[in-house]
Design a protein around this motif. Structure first.
Motif, PDB file in Angstrom:
ATOM      1  N   GLN A   1      -8.958   3.644  54.415  1.00  0.00           N
ATOM      2  CA  GLN A   1      -7.801   2.802  54.703  1.00  0.00           C
ATOM      3  C   GLN A   1      -6.655   3.739  55.100  1.00  0.00           C
ATOM      4  N   PHE A   2      -6.421   3.858  56.390  1.00  0.00           N
ATOM      5  CA  PHE A   2      -5.400   4.792  56.859  1.00  0.00           C
ATOM      6  C   PHE A   2      -3.997   4.288  56.548  1.00  0.00           C
ATOM      7  N   ASP A   3      -3.779   3.006  56.686  1.00  0.00           N
ATOM      8  CA  ASP A   3      -2.482   2.389  56.392  1.00  0.00           C
ATOM      9  C   ASP A   3      -2.704   1.347  55.308  1.00  0.00           C
ATOM     10  N   TRP A   4      -2.325   1.681  54.076  1.00  0.00           N
ATOM     11  CA  TRP A   4      -2.644   0.787  52.974  1.00  0.00           C
ATOM     12  C   TRP A   4      -1.853  -0.519  53.014  1.00  0.00           C
ATOM     13  N   THR A   5      -0.719  -0.552  53.712  1.00  0.00           N
ATOM     14  CA  THR A   5       0.064  -1.794  53.767  1.00  0.00           C
ATOM     15  C   THR A   5      -0.648  -2.885  54.557  1.00  0.00           C
ATOM     16  N   ARG A   6      -1.684  -2.519  55.299  1.00  0.00           N
ATOM     17  CA  ARG A   6      -2.420  -3.508  56.091  1.00  0.00           C
ATOM     18  C   ARG A   6      -3.726  -3.923  55.422  1.00  0.00           C
ATOM     19  N   TRP A   7      -3.898  -3.516  54.173  1.00  0.00           N
ATOM     20  CA  TRP A   7      -5.092  -3.898  53.437  1.00  0.00           C
ATOM     21  C   TRP A   7      -4.922  -5.291  52.840  1.00  0.00           C
ATOM     22  N   PHE A   8      -5.851  -5.701  52.028  1.00  0.00           N
ATOM     23  CA  PHE A   8      -5.921  -7.024  51.426  1.00  0.00           C
ATOM     24  C   PHE A   8      -4.590  -7.380  50.773  1.00  0.00           C
TER      25      PHE A   8
ATOM     26  N   ASP B   1     -12.467  -2.861  59.019  1.00  0.00           N
ATOM     27  CA  ASP B   1     -12.567  -1.505  59.579  1.00  0.00           C
ATOM     28  C   ASP B   1     -12.644  -1.538  61.097  1.00  0.00           C
ATOM     29  N   ARG B   2     -13.355  -2.512  61.626  1.00  0.00           N
ATOM     30  CA  ARG B   2     -13.499  -2.613  63.078  1.00  0.00           C
ATOM     31  C   ARG B   2     -12.194  -3.005  63.747  1.00  0.00           C
ATOM     32  N   GLU B   3     -11.437  -3.924  63.129  1.00  0.00           N
ATOM     33  CA  GLU B   3     -10.244  -4.477  63.762  1.00  0.00           C
ATOM     34  C   GLU B   3      -8.956  -3.740  63.401  1.00  0.00           C
ATOM     35  N   ILE B   4      -8.917  -3.070  62.259  1.00  0.00           N
ATOM     36  CA  ILE B   4      -7.661  -2.464  61.780  1.00  0.00           C
ATOM     37  C   ILE B   4      -7.735  -0.938  61.771  1.00  0.00           C
ATOM     38  N   ASP B   5      -8.628  -0.377  60.953  1.00  0.00           N
ATOM     39  CA  ASP B   5      -8.581   1.068  60.723  1.00  0.00           C
ATOM     40  C   ASP B   5      -9.187   1.880  61.865  1.00  0.00           C
ATOM     41  N   TYR B   6     -10.319   1.451  62.399  1.00  0.00           N
ATOM     42  CA  TYR B   6     -10.916   2.210  63.489  1.00  0.00           C
ATOM     43  C   TYR B   6     -10.001   2.282  64.706  1.00  0.00           C
ATOM     44  N   PRO B   7      -9.362   1.182  65.170  1.00  0.00           N
ATOM     45  CA  PRO B   7      -8.393   1.293  66.267  1.00  0.00           C
ATOM     46  C   PRO B   7      -7.224   2.220  65.918  1.00  0.00           C
ATOM     47  N   GLU B   8      -6.808   2.215  64.642  1.00  0.00           N
ATOM     48  CA  GLU B   8      -5.726   3.114  64.202  1.00  0.00           C
ATOM     49  C   GLU B   8      -6.151   4.567  64.405  1.00  0.00           C
ATOM     50  N   PHE B   9      -7.392   4.866  64.042  1.00  0.00           N
ATOM     51  CA  PHE B   9      -7.926   6.212  64.209  1.00  0.00           C
ATOM     52  C   PHE B   9      -8.003   6.591  65.696  1.00  0.00           C
ATOM     53  N   GLN B  10      -8.429   5.651  66.531  1.00  0.00           N
ATOM     54  CA  GLN B  10      -8.536   5.902  67.968  1.00  0.00           C
ATOM     55  C   GLN B  10      -7.161   6.187  68.577  1.00  0.00           C
TER      56      GLN B  10
ATOM     57  N   THR C   1       2.880   5.530  53.687  1.00  0.00           N
ATOM     58  CA  THR C   1       2.125   4.306  53.920  1.00  0.00           C
ATOM     59  C   THR C   1       0.968   4.519  54.879  1.00  0.00           C
ATOM     60  N   ASN C   2       1.083   5.484  55.799  1.00  0.00           N
ATOM     61  CA  ASN C   2       0.039   5.746  56.778  1.00  0.00           C
ATOM     62  C   ASN C   2      -0.296   7.229  56.746  1.00  0.00           C
ATOM     63  N   VAL C   3      -1.510   7.539  56.263  1.00  0.00           N
ATOM     64  CA  VAL C   3      -1.871   8.940  56.081  1.00  0.00           C
ATOM     65  C   VAL C   3      -2.035   9.664  57.423  1.00  0.00           C
ATOM     66  N   LEU C   4      -2.315   8.938  58.509  1.00  0.00           N
ATOM     67  CA  LEU C   4      -2.400   9.589  59.818  1.00  0.00           C
ATOM     68  C   LEU C   4      -1.022  10.056  60.276  1.00  0.00           C
ATOM     69  N   ASN C   5       0.011   9.302  59.905  1.00  0.00           N
ATOM     70  CA  ASN C   5       1.372   9.772  60.182  1.00  0.00           C
ATOM     71  C   ASN C   5       1.643  11.081  59.463  1.00  0.00           C
ATOM     72  N   LEU C   6       1.126  11.182  58.235  1.00  0.00           N
ATOM     73  CA  LEU C   6       1.297  12.418  57.462  1.00  0.00           C
ATOM     74  C   LEU C   6       0.562  13.576  58.130  1.00  0.00           C
ATOM     75  N   LEU C   7      -0.679  13.341  58.542  1.00  0.00           N
ATOM     76  CA  LEU C   7      -1.456  14.403  59.176  1.00  0.00           C
ATOM     77  C   LEU C   7      -0.871  14.819  60.524  1.00  0.00           C
ATOM     78  N   SER C   8      -0.163  13.903  61.174  1.00  0.00           N
ATOM     79  CA  SER C   8       0.415  14.230  62.488  1.00  0.00           C
ATOM     80  C   SER C   8       1.482  15.301  62.405  1.00  0.00           C
ATOM     81  N   THR C   9       2.003  15.573  61.201  1.00  0.00           N
ATOM     82  CA  THR C   9       3.054  16.583  61.039  1.00  0.00           C
ATOM     83  C   THR C   9       2.486  17.984  60.824  1.00  0.00           C
ATOM     84  N   LEU C  10       1.154  18.089  60.748  1.00  0.00           N
ATOM     85  CA  LEU C  10       0.548  19.404  60.558  1.00  0.00           C
ATOM     86  C   LEU C  10       0.688  20.253  61.823  1.00  0.00           C
TER      87      LEU C  10
END
Length: 887
Positions: free
Chosen positions: A773-780, A834-843, A808-817
């Motif tokens: 779950q890359f962005d936990w605010t978009r979970w259940f 995962d198909r509709e939310i997290d995988y597109p976020e990763f892409q 809230t979004n760990v990819l935002n955190l990793l983007s600062t590396l």
């Protein structure tokens, strides 16, 4: 109303009459009658197996053109009587006697002991159907259909048995609540009602509890008992949120008493508590009341003296004669013996019983199925009754323990402990609490101790500062406290009792007068034996004294009391005062050693769970002070890391010759199982992972305010990730994984979020994540809303994303590396989220930050059955092994 369902493909039918509730481990989508009909179509065995999962109070008929078979419920709570001469089957004895007169049984024919024997009744020719048998009206024969094989639960662990028992109870209760009936339950000072209450806490808002008590204590045995019950009930009410009322008995000439007594004469042929029925009827005049009772536990408790040596017909005959002793001198001894052997043959106690003890079955069938059934016929005048344990599978679980465990009520204490542990502590039919009872039983046991003497405290206590320096304080009394200048996280204060002079027990009392909910989480009291923590509780959680017993000490054993500071209050005199505790009643009782060291307190939840006895408690700044010797090879070791805001629970496994370490991060935690205790997911796999392991428990999933999911977000001001990373890296170095290439972080779902967050602080290591779950605010939404409400000031998800984009979004955190981290991401595209939310976020991240994402690989798979759930154990172990870090 009765429900009749035809059996498909056969000229047969199933009829269910009465309160019938499914309680099996697997839910069914149809009524019990329809389920039974479906099972009957499959075969005899399937039908009988289905009966084992039914609760309530009912009768079941399985019929065809030639007649039908009659099955009563698991323990015979719904009485069934039958007469071959009258060709009648009925729920009540007098229904048959009125419809078809039968000769009255006289004393020479065993009338006085009829209720305690096999199937005798006050009328010759009318019999009672015993549980675990069916009546075939085609020839009026009875046949035993249970047990059919050895106990299904014999080899199960206690935890698995308790979980299955609770699952069955909860499923049955959910079906009962769905009927819309008004549920009431009596609450007394005994163990049975307390077990039922603990098991029903998920439904406590749907249950009104009542206690009948005396208006005044007149000094007689009965009113003393009522007064004691009220005292204990008040203790229980202080521990649990209950809808409760008292009603006072003793009032005469209640409304409808004459009418009720007339009904009782018809409804039942014995008297147990008839005087109570008018009180019940007037207290609950509604038509849809169901009374929850705590019967059937006695079957599991080996109540009549089940032992390894009395499982034979000779011993059973002795028990039978004892139970029917009212016939002695009235019925001839030859007739009594003949009736015993008749019953053995008719009710098939002389056939192989698959390892079930004859005394257990005799109690089950002739006590529950006769005496208890008539008690319920008595109270039927006031309300319907449901005994939630009246499920054959649940009774079987209660019989799957050793006779010693059963006689001690072990299962039922475990059920209370798993459902609502604090209910184990008030006394059961005893003013003393559980600790005091066990203590007194131990001290009064014969030949166990020789002498009792004071065990003095050392005159000084030691203060260890966060810098590791120590100094001593002589308080001049029995107190211990955190000095104001040392009240900073990681400071430890310790005061010892003198070493034990011999083998025996050490007992003492620790009293801290300060108690306030808002002060919880600021310091802990801890009991240690030879510097090893054995019990711990929050310093501000209790004002009343805590009694402690350490049994089985040997000469030279040292018991000490520690205070651990969790928050910073340097220089604050008020916090020094708040932490002050008094150590009194320090007694050493010399005794012959009988067992290994054991610890008991009357502070609920204070004892370390099995496997946690050696918990290392260390401030995050001093994790590196631990050594390799702190972690025995192949022995999971708890480490509690103290920070300025919370305690982070970790579990460390040091493997022989391993140089690499995998850090395992929790996903969602089932609080119904964990009950606020630390959980280390996948830690049972440790022997199958050939690396050192560190298991991370999110501290927001622990304690009274525990959440199922928190993603490391302890509060608006504090995320646990940086401190967790510091602790994990320090521990990995101790284990021999000093180079980042030797470390990997694993997590699925929310654990994937935490694993990637930890990788940010250890960017040269590797992360392996599954359905992260890359962005936990978009979970259940319910899980997110629960976290927002309890921890994050109820801020809206959009506000949180805007103000805390990297939390809230760990990819935002990793983007600062400034470098490209190594990430392997497995995603199930059959999972909609995962198909509709997290995988597109990763892409999107890969497209927006190609340089940072160049070492981030995505492995796609499809598993419609798994959905968002993680990959199987075997697949997970394979990927952890396949991607083991290289030195």
């Amino acid at each position: 109303m009765p429900e009749v369902i035809p059996v498909e493909g056969a000229n047969r039918w199933v009829l269910v009459h009465g309160l019938c509730l499914h309680a099996g481990l697997e839910e069914i989508e149809v009524s019990p009658a329809e389920h039974l009909a479906r099972m009957a179509a499959l075969g005899e065995r399937e039908f009988l197996d289905a009966l084992d999962s039914l609760g309530g109070r009912h009768v079941i008929l399985l019929g065809d053109n030639h007649g039908f078979r009659v099955f009563n419920d698991a323990t015979g709570m719904r009485s069934v009587y039958f007469s071959e001469g009258g060709s009648l089957v009925a729920s009540h004895l007098r229904l048959i006697a009125d419809a078809h007169p039968h000769p009255i049984r006289n004393d020479e024919q065993g009338r006085q002991g009829a209720m305690a024997g096999w199937d005798r009744t006050p009328f010759v020719g009318i019999s009672s159907l015993l549980p675990n048998h069916y009546l075939d009206v085609a020839d009026w024969s009875v046949r035993r259909f249970y047990p059919r094989e050895t106990n299904h639960y014999e080899g199960w662990s206690t935890a698995r048995k308790v979980e299955a028992f609770r699952d069955m109870w909860n499923r049955e209760m959910r079906h009962l609540v769905a009927t819309g009936s008004k549920l009431v339950m009596s609450l007394t000072g005994g163990a049975d009602s307390r077990t039922g209450l603990a098991l029903s806490m998920d439904h406590v808002d749907d249950i009104e509890l009542f206690t009948y008590t005396a208006k005044t204590n007149t000094g007689d045995k009965w009113s003393k008992s009522m007064t004691r019950d009220k005292h204990l009930v008040e203790e229980i009410k202080a521990l649990a949120p209950l809808q409760h009322r008292y009603f006072h008995v003793g009032t005469k000439n209640l409304p409808r008493t004459a009418e009720i007594n007339a009904s009782l004469e018809k409804n039942t042929w014995q008297s147990h508590g008839r005087w109570l029925v008018p009180h019940y009827a007037n207290a609950y005049p509604q038509d849809d009341v169901v009374h929850l009772r705590g019967n059937a536990y006695e079957i599991g408790r080996a109540y009549w003296g089940t032992n390894e040596w009395n499982d034979d017909l000779e011993s059973l005959q002795q028990l039978y004669r004892k139970r029917t002793k009212r016939d002695k001198g009235l019925e001839s001894e030859e007739s009594r013996a003949a009736d015993f052997h008749r019953g053995v043959r008719r009710w098939e106690f002389d056939i192989p019983l698959h390892g079930f003890h004859r005394w257990d079955l005799f109690y089950w069938e002739t006590r529950s199925g006769r005496w208890l059934a008539e008690i319920l016929n008595e109270t039927d005048v006031a309300f319907e009754t449901c005994v939630p344990m009246n499920v054959r599978a649940m009774v079987e679980i209660s019989l799957a323990f050793s006779i010693q465990e059963r006689s001690e009520g072990y299962l039922f204490s475990e059920l209370i402990n798993s459902g609502y542990p604090v209910l184990n502590f008030p006394g059961k039919n005893d003013y003393r609490n559980l600790y005091e009872q066990t203590r007194d039983e131990r001290l009064t046991a014969t030949a166990l101790h020789v002498a009792e003497s004071p065990l003095p405290l050392e005159p000084e206590f030691t203060v260890t500062t966060v810098a590791g320096k120590t100094h001593s304080v002589n308080p001049g009394n029995e107190n211990i406290h955190i000095p104001r200048e040392d009240f900073v996280p990681g400071a430890r204060v310790e005061r010892s009792l003198r070493t034990a002079p011999n083998s025996g027990d050490v007992t003492f009392t620790l009293t801290s007068p300060y108690c306030h909910a808002k002060a919880e989480g600021h310091w802990l009291y801890q009991i240690c034996v030879d510097r090893r923590p054995v019990a711990r509780w929050d310093g501000a959680a209790r004002r009343r004294p805590v009694h402690v017993t350490v049994s089985g000490v040997t000469a030279g054993t040292r018991v000490s009391i520690q205070i651990l500071a969790l928050r910073a209050h340097p220089g604050a005199a008020s916090w020094e005062t708040a932490s002050r505790a008094r150590i009194t009643d320090t007694i050493f009782t010399e005794r012959i050693p009988r067992q290994s060291l054991q610890v008991a307190t009357d502070m609920p939840g204070s004892l370390f769970e099995y496997g946690e006895e050696g918990v290392h408690t260390v401030h995050v700044d001093h994790v590196g002070d631990l050594t390799t010797d702190s972690f025995a090879v192949d022995s999971p070791q708890r480490v509690d890391v103290v920070t300025t805001n919370c305690v982070i629970p970790l579990l460390v496994v040091r493997r022989a010759s391993a140089q690499n370490t995998v850090v395992m991060c929790n996903g969602a935690v089932d609080q119904d199982i964990s009950d606020g205790r630390p959980v280390f997911q996948r830690s049972t796999w440790w022997q199958e992972i050939n690396q050192n392991q560190i298991y991370v428990c999110d501290p927001a999933t622990v304690g009274d305010q525990a959440l199922s999911l928190a993603w490391g977000q302890y509060s608006l001001k504090y995320t646990v990730i940086p401190d967790t990373s510091r602790a994990v890296q320090a521990l990995a170095c101790l284990l021999g994984s000093a180079h980042p290439n030797q470390r990997a972080y694993f997590g699925s779902s929310a654990g994937g979020f935490i694993a990637l967050s930890l990788l940010f602080h250890d960017p040269h290591a590797r992360a392996l994540v599954n359905n992260a779950q890359f962005d936990w605010t978009r979970w259940f939404a319910p899980a997110v809303n629960s976290l927002r409400r309890k921890r994050l000031g109820n801020r809206l998800p959009a506000d949180l994303r805007k103000k805390y984009p990297q939390r809230t979004n760990v990819l935002n955190l990793l983007s600062t590396l400034s470098m490209a981290p190594r990430v392997d991401y497995w995603v199930n595209l059959a999972s909609e989220h995962d198909r509709e939310i997290d995988y597109p976020e990763f892409q999107r991240f890969k497209k927006q930050f190609p340089q940072i994402a160049k070492n981030m690989r995505c492995q796609k798979y499809k598993d419609a059955n798994a959905g968002h759930n993680p990959m199987s154990k075997s697949d997970t172990l394979e990927l952890i092994s396949r991607h083991e870090p290289k030195n």
